[in-house]
Design an enzyme around this catalytic site. Structure first.
Site, PDB file in Angstrom:
ATOM      1  N   LYS A  86       0.829  -1.200   0.013  1.00 41.12           N
ATOM      2  CA  LYS A  86       0.070  -0.075  -0.137  1.00 41.12           C
ATOM      3  C   LYS A  86       0.754   1.302   0.046  1.00 41.12           C
ATOM      4  O   LYS A  86       0.611   2.127  -0.612  1.00 41.12           O
ATOM      5  CB  LYS A  86      -0.817  -0.012   1.249  1.00 41.12           C
ATOM      6  CG  LYS A  86      -1.611   1.229   1.599  1.00 41.12           C
ATOM      7  CD  LYS A  86      -2.674   1.559   0.494  1.00 41.12           C
ATOM      8  CE  LYS A  86      -3.286   2.962   0.854  1.00 41.12           C
ATOM      9  NZ  LYS A  86      -4.270   3.390  -0.206  1.00 41.12           N
ATOM     10  N   LYS A 140       1.391  11.635   5.653  1.00 42.78           N
ATOM     11  CA  LYS A 140       1.665  10.702   6.354  1.00 42.78           C
ATOM     12  C   LYS A 140       2.119   9.377   5.590  1.00 42.78           C
ATOM     13  O   LYS A 140       3.268   8.664   5.851  1.00 42.78           O
ATOM     14  CB  LYS A 140       0.518  10.079   7.154  1.00 42.78           C
ATOM     15  CG  LYS A 140       0.724   8.707   8.089  1.00 42.78           C
ATOM     16  CD  LYS A 140      -0.795   8.168   8.201  1.00 42.78           C
ATOM     17  CE  LYS A 140      -1.428   7.760   6.911  1.00 42.78           C
ATOM     18  NZ  LYS A 140      -2.754   6.732   7.205  1.00 42.78           N
TER      19      LYS A 140
HETATM   20  P1  NAD Z   1     -10.626  10.252   8.414  1.00 48.07           P
HETATM   21  O1  NAD Z   1      -9.867  11.044   9.148  1.00 48.07           O
HETATM   22  O2  NAD Z   1     -11.647  10.899   7.460  1.00 48.07           O
HETATM   23  O3  NAD Z   1     -11.299   9.099   9.324  1.00 48.07           O
HETATM   24  C1  NAD Z   1     -10.650   8.623  10.412  1.00 48.07           C
HETATM   25  C2  NAD Z   1     -11.609   8.536  11.586  1.00 48.07           C
HETATM   26  O4  NAD Z   1     -11.147   7.753  12.743  1.00 48.07           O
HETATM   27  C3  NAD Z   1     -12.270   9.687  12.049  1.00 48.07           C
HETATM   28  O5  NAD Z   1     -13.859   9.668  12.043  1.00 48.07           O
HETATM   29  C4  NAD Z   1     -11.889   9.774  13.619  1.00 48.07           C
HETATM   30  O6  NAD Z   1     -12.771  10.394  14.635  1.00 48.07           O
HETATM   31  C5  NAD Z   1     -11.805   8.183  13.813  1.00 48.07           C
HETATM   32  N1  NAD Z   1     -10.936   7.875  14.929  1.00 48.07           N
HETATM   33  C6  NAD Z   1      -9.608   8.099  15.443  1.00 48.07           C
HETATM   34  N2  NAD Z   1      -8.982   7.728  16.447  1.00 48.07           N
HETATM   35  C7  NAD Z   1     -10.118   6.897  16.809  1.00 48.07           C
HETATM   36  C8  NAD Z   1     -10.520   6.023  18.094  1.00 48.07           C
HETATM   37  N3  NAD Z   1      -9.428   5.837  18.706  1.00 48.07           N
HETATM   38  N4  NAD Z   1     -11.537   5.323  18.070  1.00 48.07           N
HETATM   39  C9  NAD Z   1     -12.597   5.554  17.072  1.00 48.07           C
HETATM   40  N5  NAD Z   1     -12.506   6.397  16.140  1.00 48.07           N
HETATM   41  C10 NAD Z   1     -11.252   7.053  15.940  1.00 48.07           C
HETATM   42  O7  NAD Z   1      -9.479   9.304   7.476  1.00 48.07           O
HETATM   43  P2  NAD Z   1     -10.024   8.445   6.389  1.00 48.07           P
HETATM   44  O8  NAD Z   1      -9.882   9.369   4.786  1.00 48.07           O
HETATM   45  O9  NAD Z   1     -11.304   7.661   6.576  1.00 48.07           O
HETATM   46  O10 NAD Z   1      -8.674   7.353   6.323  1.00 48.07           O
HETATM   47  C11 NAD Z   1      -8.642   6.225   7.062  1.00 48.07           C
HETATM   48  C12 NAD Z   1      -7.568   5.389   6.896  1.00 48.07           C
HETATM   49  O11 NAD Z   1      -7.768   4.983   5.520  1.00 48.07           O
HETATM   50  C13 NAD Z   1      -6.204   6.372   7.012  1.00 48.07           C
HETATM   51  O12 NAD Z   1      -5.236   5.364   7.372  1.00 48.07           O
HETATM   52  C14 NAD Z   1      -6.006   6.510   5.258  1.00 48.07           C
HETATM   53  O13 NAD Z   1      -4.400   7.084   5.022  1.00 48.07           O
HETATM   54  C15 NAD Z   1      -6.619   5.477   4.732  1.00 48.07           C
HETATM   55  N6  NAD Z   1      -6.999   5.753   3.585  1.00 48.07           N
HETATM   56  C16 NAD Z   1      -7.840   6.770   3.040  1.00 48.07           C
HETATM   57  C17 NAD Z   1      -8.367   6.916   1.725  1.00 48.07           C
HETATM   58  C18 NAD Z   1      -9.035   8.111   1.171  1.00 48.07           C
HETATM   59  O14 NAD Z   1      -9.314   8.476   0.016  1.00 48.07           O
HETATM   60  N7  NAD Z   1      -9.446   8.901   2.344  1.00 48.07           N
HETATM   61  C19 NAD Z   1      -8.090   5.904   0.877  1.00 48.07           C
HETATM   62  C20 NAD Z   1      -7.242   4.789   1.114  1.00 48.07           C
HETATM   63  C21 NAD Z   1      -6.693   4.636   2.404  1.00 48.07           C
END
Ligand code: NAD
Length: 294
Positions: free
Chosen positions: A171, A246
């Protein structure tokens, strides 16, 4: 159908959880943000007030959190889940985190009799909504097979990259390339527009020429060229600049670890770092285009 606990209902987790609901699973959800939980309870999930309450009686736990420290805290911290999960529970950890972090948590899970795979995703929020994500999985083959039916409710392609942590390595390589491609696409579009071209016409040309890539096909960074992408919605939602930063940092760490040269990855990391430092960290990563604005 399974009893599934889903933790982390952000831009990706929310639509992924919606697809598990649609597939008929019994879903209990938790996020630190109340509104995020409400969106899912409105759709038929049961909301929990803590992560520990969320996983009570769960057969499968799915987590989708920002970064390594959140994942380590969730599973290994003072209120860590590994201390309370039933032996045999299958944990599907979908966040993009450091491979060492994924291995550390998976090893602790194994010691507690809990099965854990790292299953980061590719495909963006569009793929999460459509249920067409690519899952890039690390862990034991039998655990990957056990998770497959649930992963298929959220995604179309499921790759077993290797042992624990291998999903994260693959990834990170993919996202380093994505960061480079998005910056390169922005640079090319800005050059064309500065020389009199229409961004839509130039995008259509590139999309059918040798410079075509995921950004020009599905996620154009120029506002108004494509409907329904973050660029056409003020760069809201999508994949945050700070999350891309990140991932480029994880690529730099992996390069250091293996003695690899990643000059373009490092350049992209510096560009996103500059962009974030100018107050754009929460915007979608395609907003890197703003760096090229005259
Ligand atoms: P985001 O910031 O929108 O969502 C993360 C969520 O996790 C938030 O709602 C936050 O409140 C919650 N959170 C944090 N700590 C927590 C805890 N201890 N308990 C419960 N909830 C908690 O992020 P995202 O865009 O959804 O991305 C999530 C992951 O997926 C990341 O690692 C990112 O790199 C990866 N990712 C994102 C995308 C994208 O297009 N957004 C694509 C592929 C991978």
């Amino acid at each position: 159908m399974s009893r599934i606990a889903f933790i982390g209902l952000g831009n990706m987790g929310s639509p992924m959880a919606q697809n598990l609901l649609k597939a008929g699973h019994e879903l209990v959800v938790f996020d630190l943000v109340q509104d995020a939980v409400k969106r899912l309870t409105d759709a038929g999930a049961r909301g929990a007030r803590s992560a520990r309450e969320c996983v009570e009686g769960a057969e499968i736990v799915v987590s989708m959190l920002p970064a390594s420290r959140h994942v380590e805290e969730l599973y290994l911290g003072d209120e860590g889940l590994l201390a309370v999960l039933n032996a045999g529970t299958l944990v599907v950890e979908c966040s993009t985190i450091a491979p060492e972090s994924a291995r550390k948590v998976a090893a602790a899970a194994r010691d507690a009799g809990i099965r854990m795979i790292d299953a980061p995703v590719s495909g963006g929020t569009g793929g999460a909504i459509a249920g067409t994500l690519t899952f890039i999985v690390g862990g034991d083959a039998s655990d990957v097979e056990a998770a497959r039916p649930v992963l298929e409710n959220m995604g179309r392609n499921i790759f077993h990259a290797g042992a624990s942590g291998a999903g994260q390595v693959a990834k990170i390589c993919n996202n380093m390339l994505l960061g480079i491609l998005m910056a390169g696409t922005s640079e090319a579009l800005a050059l064309g527009v500065a020389n009199g071209l229409d961004p839509k016409v130039l995008s259509d040309i590139i999309a059918k020429s040798s410079g075509r890539n995921w950004a020009t096909e599905l996620y154009n960074p120029w506002p108004g060229v494509m409907p329904d992408v973050p660029a056409s919605k003020g760069y809201a939602g999508g994949f945050g600049v700070d999350l891309m930063l990140k991932d480029l940092g994880l690529a730099a760490e992996a390069a250091l670890h293996s003695g690899s040269s990643t000059p373009l990855g490092e350049l992209a990391r510096n560009l996103y770092s500059l962009h974030s430092a100018s107050g754009n960290g929460k915007l979608d990563f395609s907003s890197i285009l703003k760096l090229y604005e005259k």
